[in-house]
Design a protein around this motif. Structure first.
Motif, PDB file in Angstrom:
ATOM      1  N   TYR A  52       4.716   5.034  -3.498  1.00 16.65           N
ATOM      2  CA  TYR A  52       4.842   6.209  -2.087  1.00 16.65           C
ATOM      3  C   TYR A  52       6.275   5.954  -1.306  1.00 16.65           C
ATOM      4  O   TYR A  52       6.840   5.007  -1.515  1.00 16.65           O
ATOM      5  N   PRO A 104       2.578   7.660   4.426  1.00 12.90           N
ATOM      6  CA  PRO A 104       3.241   7.241   3.449  1.00 12.90           C
ATOM      7  C   PRO A 104       3.168   8.433   2.897  1.00 12.90           C
ATOM      8  O   PRO A 104       2.061   9.365   2.794  1.00 12.90           O
ATOM      9  N   PHE A 115       2.454  10.783  -1.255  1.00 12.69           N
ATOM     10  CA  PHE A 115       2.324  10.174  -2.598  1.00 12.69           C
ATOM     11  C   PHE A 115       3.381  10.132  -3.300  1.00 12.69           C
ATOM     12  O   PHE A 115       3.949  11.390  -3.703  1.00 12.69           O
ATOM     13  N   GLN A 158       1.372   7.993  -9.572  1.00 14.78           N
ATOM     14  CA  GLN A 158       0.786   7.134  -9.915  1.00 14.78           C
ATOM     15  C   GLN A 158       0.309   6.890 -11.401  1.00 14.78           C
ATOM     16  O   GLN A 158       0.890   8.482 -12.200  1.00 14.78           O
ATOM     17  N   ARG A 198     -13.081   5.860  -8.157  1.00 17.40           N
ATOM     18  CA  ARG A 198     -12.399   6.894  -6.497  1.00 17.40           C
ATOM     19  C   ARG A 198     -13.008   6.212  -5.552  1.00 17.40           C
ATOM     20  O   ARG A 198     -13.054   5.604  -4.558  1.00 17.40           O
ATOM     21  N   ARG A 246      -9.730   9.409  -1.672  1.00 19.37           N
ATOM     22  CA  ARG A 246      -9.913   8.147  -2.381  1.00 19.37           C
ATOM     23  C   ARG A 246     -10.655   9.045  -3.549  1.00 19.37           C
ATOM     24  O   ARG A 246     -11.612   9.132  -4.100  1.00 19.37           O
ATOM     25  N   ASP A 254      -6.487   9.970  -7.366  1.00 22.04           N
ATOM     26  CA  ASP A 254      -4.700   9.436  -6.495  1.00 22.04           C
ATOM     27  C   ASP A 254      -5.153   9.815  -5.102  1.00 22.04           C
ATOM     28  O   ASP A 254      -6.270   9.657  -4.681  1.00 22.04           O
ATOM     29  N   MET A 255      -3.947   9.086  -4.194  1.00 26.33           N
ATOM     30  CA  MET A 255      -4.771   8.219  -2.722  1.00 26.33           C
ATOM     31  C   MET A 255      -4.037   9.405  -1.634  1.00 26.33           C
ATOM     32  O   MET A 255      -2.450   8.498  -2.422  1.00 26.33           O
ATOM     33  N   ARG A 256      -3.594  10.149  -1.048  1.00 27.56           N
ATOM     34  CA  ARG A 256      -2.765  10.675  -0.068  1.00 27.56           C
ATOM     35  C   ARG A 256      -3.298  10.825   1.269  1.00 27.56           C
ATOM     36  O   ARG A 256      -4.165  10.859   1.426  1.00 27.56           O
ATOM     37  N   PHE A 257      -2.250  10.065   1.926  1.00 23.73           N
ATOM     38  CA  PHE A 257      -2.687   9.645   3.620  1.00 23.73           C
ATOM     39  C   PHE A 257      -2.206  10.864   4.646  1.00 23.73           C
ATOM     40  O   PHE A 257      -1.232  11.373   4.306  1.00 23.73           O
ATOM     41  N   GLY A 258      -3.103  11.129   5.056  1.00 23.03           N
ATOM     42  CA  GLY A 258      -2.943  11.907   6.775  1.00 23.03           C
ATOM     43  C   GLY A 258      -0.845  11.220   7.601  1.00 23.03           C
ATOM     44  O   GLY A 258      -0.988  10.299   6.743  1.00 23.03           O
TER      45      GLY A 258
END
Lengths: 113, 108
Positions: free
Chosen positions: A35, A43, A45, A48, A98, B92, B95-99
């Protein structure tokens, strides 16, 4: 401590140079995410890696590239650095899936001058 | 990856007051995770919500997942100076994308 280590902690580079940042995952984790966090922002992305393959990518140009090694450690490479690349770079390790939490390293603070 | 919006962007409270941050999505989420980042630190996992209408508590923190699984909230009762930081939600998925986060400051 999370068990995720990043190096170096701080780095100053000149515009146009290349940089490599490193991340050691928590033991047993097979997935690493990178990130970029600009000051005061969330952050963002970058990409990955799972089992040494890129497994998802955010809205970053190709000059941002990465590697994951058989021991699941990872590198982030940035070519042709720009001033806007100045940020905190975070890696997060997790198990694939997940329902798993991500463990973040302390980050590398990159300054491009 | 799915994107979420967080509000408010900033919240300044007097110690002892309550605080709430909201996380909204235009699409149905399979789950939502919450993280806290102290000033100068890195994000630290707080909790994961999976079920529709789920409510989880951690001491003074209450997390909710909406019935439609499109929104979530974090409520802190009687804030303390140790609550200072930025709170992020993140779906989640693979992938994982943040606010963008809500930055909380607490005045003693």
């Amino acid at each position: 401590e999370t068990g995720v280590t990043q190096s170096p902690t701080h780095l100053i580079k000149t515009r146009g140079q290349q940089v490599t940042l490193r991340c050691s995952s928590q033991s047993g984790h097979n997935t690493v995410s990178w990130y970029q966090q600009a000051l005061g922002q969330g952050p963002q992305f970058i990409f990955q890696y799972y089992r040494e393959e890129e497994n998802g990518r955010g809205n970053f140009p190709p000059r941002f590239s990465g590697l994951q090694f058989p021991n699941y450690s990872s590198e982030l490479n940035v070519n042709a650095l720009e001033l806007d690349d100045s940020a905190l770079y975070l890696c997060a390790s997790s198990l694939a899936g997940r329902a798993t939490e991500a463990f973040f390293g302390q980050g590398t603070r990159l300054t491009v001058v | 990856g799915q994107q979420v919006m967080q509000i408010p962007q900033y919240q300044h409270v007097q110690e002892g007051e309550d605080f709430t941050t909201y996380c909204n999505s235009s699409t149905t989420l399979s789950n939502i995770q919450w993280y806290k980042q102290r000033p100068g630190g890195h994000p630290v996992f707080l909790i994961q919500l999976v079920k529709s209408g789920e409510v989880k508590k951690q001491k003074r923190l209450t997390f909710q997942f909406g019935e439609a699984k499109k929104n979530s909230s974090l409520h802190i009762t009687a804030t303390q100076t140790t609550d200072v930081g930025t709170y992020f939600c993140a779906p989640r998925g693979n992938d994982m994308r943040f606010g963008a986060g809500t930055r909380l400051t607490v005045k003693p």
